[in-house]
Enzyme design. Structure first.
Site, PDB file in Angstrom:
ATOM      1  N   ASP A  37     -58.064 112.229 -51.383  1.00  0.00           N
ATOM      2  CA  ASP A  37     -58.294 111.902 -52.745  1.00  0.00           C
ATOM      3  C   ASP A  37     -59.245 110.513 -52.686  1.00  0.00           C
ATOM      4  OD1 ASP A  37     -58.172 111.032 -55.630  1.00  0.00           O
ATOM      5  OD2 ASP A  37     -56.532 109.601 -54.820  1.00  0.00           O
TER       6      ASP A  37
ATOM      7  N   ASP B 103     -59.818 107.706 -55.316  1.00  0.00           N
ATOM      8  CA  ASP B 103     -59.278 106.504 -56.093  1.00  0.00           C
ATOM      9  C   ASP B 103     -57.790 106.105 -56.064  1.00  0.00           C
ATOM     10  OD1 ASP B 103     -61.858 107.527 -58.298  1.00  0.00           O
ATOM     11  OD2 ASP B 103     -61.832 105.329 -57.453  1.00  0.00           O
TER      12      ASP B 103
HETATM   13  C1  XBP Z   1     -59.231 109.019 -60.405  1.00  0.00           C
HETATM   14  C2  XBP Z   1     -59.917 109.385 -61.821  1.00  0.00           C
HETATM   15  C3  XBP Z   1     -61.369 108.993 -61.829  1.00  0.00           C
HETATM   16  C4  XBP Z   1     -61.420 107.393 -61.901  1.00  0.00           C
HETATM   17  C5  XBP Z   1     -62.503 106.890 -62.472  1.00  0.00           C
HETATM   18  O1  XBP Z   1     -59.943 109.795 -59.319  1.00  0.00           O
HETATM   19  O2  XBP Z   1     -59.174 109.976 -62.530  1.00  0.00           O
HETATM   20  O3  XBP Z   1     -61.732 109.361 -63.395  1.00  0.00           O
HETATM   21  O4  XBP Z   1     -60.195 106.642 -62.706  1.00  0.00           O
HETATM   22  O5  XBP Z   1     -63.893 107.419 -62.010  1.00  0.00           O
HETATM   23  P1  XBP Z   1     -59.279 110.271 -58.157  1.00  0.00           P
HETATM   24  P2  XBP Z   1     -65.037 107.946 -62.999  1.00  0.00           P
HETATM   25  O6  XBP Z   1     -59.129 111.890 -58.379  1.00  0.00           O
HETATM   26  O7  XBP Z   1     -60.302 109.867 -57.032  1.00  0.00           O
HETATM   27  O8  XBP Z   1     -57.959 109.573 -57.799  1.00  0.00           O
HETATM   28  O9  XBP Z   1     -65.221 107.163 -64.122  1.00  0.00           O
HETATM   29  O10 XBP Z   1     -66.104 108.229 -62.271  1.00  0.00           O
HETATM   30  O11 XBP Z   1     -64.203 109.539 -63.525  1.00  0.00           O
HETATM   31 MG    MG Z   2     -56.461 108.991 -57.073  1.00  0.00          MG
END
Ligand code: XBP
Ligand code: MG
Length: 268
Positions: A9, A11
């Site tokens: 993953d 973020d």
């Molecule tokens: C986390 C998310 C993303 C980010 C924001 O993604 O839910 O929506 O919070 O990015 P991950 P965007 O699966 O990497 O933990 O605004 O581009 O969606």
């Molecule tokens: Mg994440």
């Protein structure tokens, strides 16, 4: 377990990015004169919805307003999110966000051991590119055989789609790979795809439901930043998770055999 791929993953897992996302959302709201500001407390709750566009839409749906105004705002979600992505990805490109402790080390250890790397993220592709290049250099993107992210799937986490896409593209069954996540939604997505999962929560996700995690650690740790109470609690060799220990700890997730499950209940 013979590990043929690590699926990360982005973020919260590769890097602690959500504060930068939150600031970018608020700057975009300001530029679009929407009068919205997401506080840290509010944003932590809004993170229950994966996907920036889906998060903005869910926020709008919860606001008190007439149907016409709501429809008008929902029509603007993509434009608002595009603005936010421009703001966020420029901060990342400028090197504003480092990888979490141990991430670069484990990536290189895995590649050294002949294990492949993949990404399975909800975030927008341009954000992934910016992060990998700003933290791992120009070759950062090439280290990953598969980058599955954002709108490549219709159903975002906690749906398993993005992990199923990553596994399909890798050409691997789930029991040849492990996932790395930071959030309850991400863990649900990975487990639903059949993946044994390492969870390293952040401020934004700590205290979530991680009961299904194969291994729950505060982070991956590093020789220069060993995890408190490790080795000895979850890890045997070092105060950080290295590829060798990961291979020892990883277990293929068994999809329960319905007949055996019935029998076991009867035998209990
Ligand atoms: C986390 C998310 C993303 C980010 C924001 O993604 O839910 O929506 O919070 O990015 P991950 P965007 O699966 O990497 O933990 O605004 O581009 O969606
Ligand atoms: Mg994440």
């Amino acid at each position: 377990m013979t590990l043929e791929a690590l699926i990360f993953d982005v973020d919260g897992t590769l890097a602690d990015t959500e504060e930068a996302h939150r600031i970018a959302f608020n700057l975009a709201f300001e530029q679009q004169r929407l009068g919205w500001t997401w506080s840290r407390t509010e944003y932590r709750a809004l993170l229950a919805v994966n996907g920036g566009k889906e998060r903005i839409a869910s926020y709008i749906r919860a606001l008190p307003m007439g149907d016409a105004r709501r429809a008008h705002l929902l029509d603007r979600v993509s434009a608002i999110h595009a603005e936010k992505t421009k703001l966020y990805s420029s901060v990342v490109r400028d090197g504003g966000i480092p990888l979490r402790d141990g991430v670069a080390r484990l990536l290189y250890e895995a590649l050294q051991a002949g294990c492949r790397l993949a990404i399975a993220s909800t975030t927008t592709a341009v954000n992934v590119d910016a992060l990998l290049q700003s933290t791992l250099g120009r070759r950062g993107l090439e280290m990953f055989d598969v980058i599955a992210c954002g709108d490549q799937v219709r159903h975002k986490k906690p749906a398993p789609d993005i992990y199923q896409l990553a596994l399909r593209t890798l050409g691997l069954p789930a029991d040849r790979a492990v996932a790395f996540e930071d959030s309850p939604n991400g863990l649900r997505a990975a487990v639903a795809a059949g993946l044994w999962t390492v969870v390293t929560p952040t401020f934004w996700t700590e205290g979530g439901d991680f009961a299904a995690a194969g291994l729950l650690l505060p982070g991956l740790g590093d020789p220069g930043a060993p995890l408190k109470s490790e080795p000895g609690t979850h890890l045997r060799t070092h105060g950080w998770l290295d590829f060798e220990e990961l291979q020892r700890l990883a277990r293929p997730r068994r999809t329960p055999d319905p007949v055996r499950a019935l029998y076991q209940v009867g035998a209990a």
